[in-house]
Scaffold this active site. Structure first.
Site, short mmCIF file in Angstrom:
data_model
loop_
_atom_site.label_atom_id
_atom_site.label_comp_id
_atom_site.label_asym_id
_atom_site.label_seq_id
_atom_site.Cartn_x
_atom_site.Cartn_y
_atom_site.Cartn_z
N GLY A 54 0.85 -1.18 0.00
CA GLY A 54 0.00 0.00 0.00
C GLY A 54 0.88 1.23 0.00
O GLY A 54 2.02 1.19 0.47
N GLN A 69 3.17 9.93 1.24
CA GLN A 69 4.45 9.22 1.33
C GLN A 69 5.38 9.56 0.17
O GLN A 69 6.58 9.31 0.26
CB GLN A 69 4.22 7.71 1.38
CG GLN A 69 3.55 7.26 2.67
CD GLN A 69 3.34 5.77 2.68
OE1 GLN A 69 2.35 5.28 2.17
NE2 GLN A 69 4.29 5.06 3.25
N CYS A 75 5.81 -0.03 7.75
CA CYS A 75 5.49 1.11 6.89
C CYS A 75 6.73 1.53 6.10
O CYS A 75 7.83 1.60 6.66
CB CYS A 75 5.00 2.28 7.75
SG CYS A 75 4.52 3.73 6.82
N LEU A 76 6.52 1.82 4.83
CA LEU A 76 7.63 2.26 3.98
C LEU A 76 8.21 3.59 4.46
O LEU A 76 9.37 3.89 4.21
CB LEU A 76 7.17 2.38 2.53
CG LEU A 76 6.67 1.08 1.89
CD1 LEU A 76 6.12 1.36 0.49
CD2 LEU A 76 7.77 0.04 1.83
N HIS A 79 -4.52 1.61 7.53
CA HIS A 79 -3.16 2.13 7.60
C HIS A 79 -2.95 3.24 6.56
O HIS A 79 -2.44 4.31 6.88
CB HIS A 79 -2.18 0.97 7.36
CG HIS A 79 -0.74 1.36 7.36
ND1 HIS A 79 0.12 1.01 8.37
CD2 HIS A 79 0.00 2.06 6.46
CE1 HIS A 79 1.32 1.50 8.10
NE2 HIS A 79 1.28 2.13 6.94
N GLU A 80 -3.36 2.98 5.32
CA GLU A 80 -3.15 3.97 4.25
C GLU A 80 -4.04 5.20 4.44
O GLU A 80 -3.61 6.33 4.20
CB GLU A 80 -3.37 3.34 2.87
CG GLU A 80 -2.42 2.20 2.55
CD GLU A 80 -0.94 2.51 2.74
OE1 GLU A 80 -0.53 3.68 2.57
OE2 GLU A 80 -0.19 1.59 3.07
N HIS A 86 -2.62 7.69 6.78
CA HIS A 86 -1.62 8.59 6.17
C HIS A 86 -2.28 9.87 5.64
O HIS A 86 -1.68 10.94 5.69
CB HIS A 86 -0.89 7.90 5.00
CG HIS A 86 0.25 7.05 5.41
ND1 HIS A 86 1.39 7.54 6.00
CD2 HIS A 86 0.45 5.71 5.29
CE1 HIS A 86 2.24 6.55 6.22
NE2 HIS A 86 1.69 5.43 5.82
#
Length: 168
Positions: free
Chosen positions: A46, A51, A94-95, A136-137, A140
């Site tokens: 995702g 991000q 998480c990235l 989660h996304e 953000h």
């Protein structure tokens, strides 16, 4: 298509509120392609627009059924959780928060209202792991990182670790 830079904690863009998308054009479609390529290159499942430094309400999520086969993703424009039920604890990473995974409490089932790339409204109800990914996304898009769901002790340990990296 081009791979974008993934911003990492504590960069301010990750905490900014995002703007609703009103223009559904080729530029948006191109951004979605770039985000998908960036997500798979990372590799991730995702990716939210903040991000990659874009403060807009856009996410892409992996929907591939076979992890070895063809990659399939789904863009969600202006996604919003409109219903939820139950709870679950799942391990997340998480990235934008490198070198950390932790158990996070999330809703078990969610219904998400969103628009597609043509601006058409949709609703999606899902549960378990895919519900976690969507939550989660979408976090953000509201300036929330998964570390915000951790205990103060775990969060502070991670912040100290990042501070040491940045001093090098």
């Amino acid at each position: 298509m081009s791979i974008q830079r993934i911003y990492q904690y504590p960069e301010p863009v990750l905490r900014q509120k995002t703007e609703k998308i009103a223009t559904f054009d080729n530029g948006l479609a191109q951004l979605v392609e770039d985000m998908a390529e960036t997500m798979y290159d990372a590799p991730g499942i995702g990716l939210a627009a903040p991000q990659i430094g874009k403060s807009i309400k856009l996410i892409v999520v992996d929907i591939s059924e076979d992890k070895e086969g063809e990659k399939k993703f789904m863009p969600l424009v202006n996604p919003e959780i409109v219903a939820h039920e139950g709870n679950q604890i799942d391990e997340e990473g998480c990235l934008s928060v490198p070198e950390l995974t932790a158990n996070v409490k999330r809703y078990q089932k969610v219904t998400v209202a969103y628009q597609d790339l043509q601006g058409q409204a949709h609703e999606l109800s899902t549960e378990n792991r895919f519900a976690v990914v969507l939550q989660h996304e979408i976090d953000h898009l509201n300036g929330i990182l998964f570390i915000d769901h951790l205990s103060p002790l775990k969060r502070n340990l991670y912040k100290k670790k990042v501070k040491k990296w940045l001093e090098k």
